[in-house]
Each structure stands twice: as C-alpha cells, then as structure tokens.
Motif scaffolding. Structure first.
Motif, short mmCIF file in Angstrom:
data_model
loop_
_atom_site.label_atom_id
_atom_site.label_comp_id
_atom_site.label_asym_id
_atom_site.label_seq_id
_atom_site.Cartn_x
_atom_site.Cartn_y
_atom_site.Cartn_z
N ARG A 198 -18.79 -23.62 -5.20
CA ARG A 198 -17.34 -23.57 -5.48
C ARG A 198 -16.98 -22.32 -6.29
O ARG A 198 -16.47 -22.39 -7.41
N PRO A 199 -17.23 -21.14 -5.73
CA PRO A 199 -16.98 -19.90 -6.47
C PRO A 199 -15.50 -19.59 -6.60
O PRO A 199 -14.69 -19.98 -5.74
N GLN A 200 -15.14 -18.91 -7.68
CA GLN A 200 -13.79 -18.40 -7.85
C GLN A 200 -13.74 -17.02 -7.21
O GLN A 200 -14.44 -16.11 -7.63
N LEU A 201 -12.92 -16.86 -6.18
CA LEU A 201 -12.93 -15.63 -5.39
C LEU A 201 -11.63 -14.86 -5.51
O LEU A 201 -10.55 -15.45 -5.61
N SER A 202 -11.75 -13.55 -5.47
CA SER A 202 -10.57 -12.70 -5.39
C SER A 202 -10.10 -12.68 -3.94
O SER A 202 -10.80 -13.16 -3.03
N VAL A 203 -8.93 -12.11 -3.69
CA VAL A 203 -8.40 -12.05 -2.33
C VAL A 203 -9.32 -11.24 -1.43
O VAL A 203 -9.58 -11.61 -0.28
N LEU A 209 -15.46 -13.15 2.99
CA LEU A 209 -16.08 -14.44 3.30
C LEU A 209 -15.48 -15.04 4.57
O LEU A 209 -16.20 -15.56 5.43
N GLY A 210 -14.17 -14.94 4.69
CA GLY A 210 -13.50 -15.48 5.87
C GLY A 210 -13.93 -14.78 7.15
O GLY A 210 -14.21 -15.42 8.16
N ALA A 211 -14.02 -13.45 7.09
CA ALA A 211 -14.44 -12.69 8.27
C ALA A 211 -15.88 -13.02 8.64
O ALA A 211 -16.22 -13.15 9.83
N SER A 212 -16.74 -13.17 7.64
CA SER A 212 -18.15 -13.50 7.90
C SER A 212 -18.26 -14.87 8.55
O SER A 212 -19.01 -15.06 9.52
N LEU A 213 -17.53 -15.85 8.02
CA LEU A 213 -17.55 -17.20 8.58
C LEU A 213 -17.03 -17.20 10.01
O LEU A 213 -17.62 -17.82 10.91
N LEU A 214 -15.92 -16.51 10.24
CA LEU A 214 -15.30 -16.52 11.57
C LEU A 214 -16.19 -15.85 12.61
O LEU A 214 -16.48 -16.43 13.67
N ILE A 215 -16.65 -14.63 12.32
CA ILE A 215 -17.41 -13.87 13.32
C ILE A 215 -18.77 -14.51 13.58
O ILE A 215 -19.22 -14.59 14.73
N LEU A 231 -12.71 -22.61 8.78
CA LEU A 231 -12.55 -22.16 7.41
C LEU A 231 -12.35 -20.65 7.34
O LEU A 231 -11.53 -20.15 6.57
N GLY A 232 -13.08 -19.90 8.18
CA GLY A 232 -12.92 -18.46 8.20
C GLY A 232 -11.51 -18.05 8.57
O GLY A 232 -10.90 -17.18 7.91
N SER A 233 -10.97 -18.67 9.60
CA SER A 233 -9.59 -18.36 10.02
C SER A 233 -8.59 -18.71 8.93
O SER A 233 -7.61 -17.99 8.71
N ALA A 234 -8.82 -19.84 8.25
CA ALA A 234 -7.92 -20.27 7.18
C ALA A 234 -7.92 -19.29 6.01
O ALA A 234 -6.87 -18.95 5.46
N LEU A 235 -9.11 -18.82 5.62
CA LEU A 235 -9.19 -17.85 4.52
C LEU A 235 -8.52 -16.53 4.89
O LEU A 235 -7.83 -15.92 4.08
#
Length: 419
Positions: A198-203, A209-215, A231-235
């Motif tokens: 549950r990391p606190q992430l900057s934009v 992270l989102g791009a990595s998850l999606l691709i 989740l990737g698309s949502a981020l």
C-alpha cells in the motif's frame, strides 16, 4: 586530471575485495522459488573465453584516446567491463561506460558488454549501480535483453525490495520488452507484491505503475492479466483526469486516445460478458473504486474553488477542452463502475483472492516451464556472442598488422629518399 587520477586509482587498488552477502529474512526465504538456481547460475557465463587485461593500462589507453578526440573501440570498453574484479572497479567501469556513450562509437556498445555489466554489478554488490545506469540508459547506453532484465528483477524480488523491482519493471515497460513469459510473470509478481505494501505514490509514480500494469497485463489473457489491465487503466485514467492526456502518454509507449477510465470499465464489461472462469480480483476492484472516489472528491473541491485559479491551473498543467470534456464524464464512469461491480458480484466473477496471491500462484505454476526456453536461448546467445567477439578480435589484430606494415613501408620509403 580526473581521468588520470581514475587510471591511477585502478593501478593502486587490490585485486580482490570482500563481498558482503545480504541474508534473507525469514519472511522472504519462501520466495526463493522465483527463478531457479539453474537459471541464475553464473557457471556458463564464468566459463566464457577470457581475455585477461590490466585495467590500469586500459584506463590509461582510453584516457589518451579520448584526449586525442579519437573513438575508443567497443572491444576496449568490453575488456574493461569483463575484467572487473572488485566493487571499486565497478565505479571505474561506470565512468568509462558514460564516456563511451558520449563518444562517436556510442552505437556500438555490445549486447554482451551490457549483460556482463549487470552480471558484474550483481556479483560485486553494486546492484544500485546496475539500476542507476538502467534508469539513465540514455546516458550510459544500457539496454538489456530479456534474460538480463530477469536476473536483475529476480535479485530485487528475492531480497523483498519490491520498489526497486518495480523500477526495473518500469524500464522493461519503457523498452516494451515483455516478450518472454518469464519476464511477464516476474514483473506481475513484483507489481503485485509492491501494491500489497500500500505505497503512497506521486502522480508520476502512479503513471509508471499504471503503464507497467496495463502493458504487462495485456500479455496475459486470464484473471491476473485482466485485473492488471483494469487497475493499470484506472491509474492512467486518474492521471488523465488530473493532468490531461498529454501527461499520460508523453514518453510512454501508450495510446494518446482519451478515455483510460472508459477502458478500465471496458475490461469489466468484457469479463462480465465472457463465458468460462475469467474473473477480476476483489482488491483490484477496491483499488479502482478508491481511485474513482478520490477523483470525485477532487472534482468537487475544484468546482468549489475560484474560477480564475482553475483557469490558471489548467494552462499550467496543459489541460485542454477535450481533457475537460473527458473529466465531465467522471460521474458516468462512477455510476457505471457501481453497476458493473454489482453485476460481476452477482455473476460470481469476483475472485476473493488478493492480486498478490494470484500473481504468486501464477509464478508457482508457470515460471518453471517458462525458464527452459529462456535458458536454451541464453546458451545459444552466449555462443553467438563469443563468435562475434572472436571475429572482432581477429579484425582488430588484422588492422593492427596492416597499420604496422604501412608504417614500416613509409619508414622504408623515407630512408630510401634520404639515401
């Protein structure tokens, strides 16, 4: 002056250095099953043909060559990296990799040099240097192959350093190198374990992270892959709503078409309409719900602020009218998400297992079978590298002999002219 000191430093240091081996805590010993010992074994690499060199002489040669504004050969930098024997020499090699990258021969850094660089960093406790040069690949020319990526990624995962592992995954994503099933599995494992903290992430971190998850998720057509796509698309949709579409795709191998939150909902619709065992994991849906709630709260806060401040902020962030139109779709996305969530729940298509548990199971079931073709390909690649290296060495020898012959002919001609 700096270069001469550096070459002198190579001459003075000792041949060997003690290597500290970081012990695994009990909580991570169970993760040793990721890549097998056979996959990470250095035996094949250590058995390669050696070309022993004096690093002090090589450093001095490169310094003098650069001082004369001449290019250093790819063989010279390869020999330097290949003959690293302690941690301090890793630092020296980093400097010369940088120099080589900024020289006329920069395009000729060999694949085996990159592989050896990562291997040497892992061997001599300089994994931070490997990651630094990887993240600054434009400055150092470090573009690893899949197998090399896997070694570095696995090293971080086994030590429980999931944040650094995700930094490696980000580089895999930027190089679009998710071709091997083993790389996909390791990457999803790193992403799942990192998210579980549950990391606190900057934009910007959410975007990566989102791009990595999606691709990476697009390579897996199952519950894990679809959950990653969701989740990737949502981020990425969150970044799009907050910063505009240009902030999403700039410098990323992503589509510039608007509507990433819509794509997240499309994943849910696909699972809902699909027959078979396709599901979405519950904690991923919870994460998407949290993203939508956060965006709704931000949107409400923005609408209550001063209009002039809002216009100024839009200009600064590069948000245009089309981005604003996409932002206006947020209430629809929220209501549609609630509908689809209820629909998936009623269809029994919500997997109660966590995303981390699913990627762990995926690794346990599929990673061993994915290793075999990788190792076979690596053995073939090593042979090809050795053949190419021998060819370059022979060509270097021939050129030197030719140059020496021409020099002797000139000297003979000069002597004859003076006679």
């Amino acid at each position: 002056m700096v270069r001469s000191k550096m070459a002198a430093s190579v001459l003075k240091r000792c041949v060997a250095a003690a290597v500290k081996v970081k012990g695994l805590s009990p909580s991570f010993t169970a993760r040793r099953w990721l890549l097998s010992a056979a996959y990470t074994d250095t035996k094949l690499w250590e058995e390669r043909e050696k070309d022993p060199q004096n690093l002090a002489l090589l450093a001095n040669l490169m310094d003098r060559t650069y001082d004369r504004n001449l290019p250093v050969s790819s063989l010279t930098i390869s020999r330097f990296v290949d003959n690293i024997s302690c941690r301090e020499e890793v630092d020296q090699a980093e400097y010369y990799l940088y120099k080589f990258r900024h020289s006329p021969n920069c395009w000729y850094l060999r694949d085996w040099t990159i592989h050896t660089w990562i291997r040497q960093c892992l061997k001599y406790g300089a994994r931070d240097k490997a990651l630094h040069t990887l993240k600054n690949k434009i400055q150092y020319g470090i573009f690893p192959d899949d197998f090399t990526f896997n070694l570095l990624l696995d090293s971080y995962i086994k030590d429980g350093d999931f944040k650094s592992a995700c930094s490696v995954v980000e580089e895999v994503m930027l190089q679009e190198a998710f071709d091997l099933p083993s790389t996909q599995i390791l990457s999803l494992n790193a992403l799942g374990c990192f998210l579980a903290t549950r990391p606190q992430l900057s934009v910007s971190e959410e975007r990566a992270l989102g791009a990595s998850l999606l691709i990476c998720g697009l390579k897996q057509d199952d519950t894990v892959g679809l959950s990653a796509q969701l989740l990737g698309s949502a981020l990425l949709g969150k970044v799009e709503i907050l910063k505009g579409i240009h902030a999403v795709f700039k410098g990323m191998p992503l589509s510039w078409d608007r509507g990433y939150l819509g794509r997240a909902l499309a994943v849910m619709e696909r699972v809902s309409a699909a027959s078979g065992d396709l599901k979405l994991c519950k904690d991923t849906l919870d994460c998407v719900s949290h993203v939508l709630q956060e965006l709704s709260s931000t949107s409400d806060a923005d609408s209550s602020g001063e209009e002039s401040d809002g216009e100024e902020s839009k200009k600064e962030e590069g948000v245009d009218e089309d981005d604003e139109a996409e932002k206006a779709n947020l209430p629809h996305y929220v209501s549609r998400f609630k509908e689809l969530s209820s629909q998936l729940e009623s269809q029994g298509k919500v997997d109660p297992a966590s995303f981390q548990a699913l990627v762990t199971t995926l690794a346990q079931q599929n990673l061993a079978s994915a290793e075999k073709p990788d190792m076979e390909q690596y053995q073939s690649r090593l042979k090809a590298w050795e053949a190419e290296k021998r060819h370059l060495i022979q060509r270097e020898k021939d050129l030197r002999e030719k140059a020496e012959q021409e020099r002797q002919e000139r000297l003979a001609a000069q002597a004859a002219a003076q006679a």
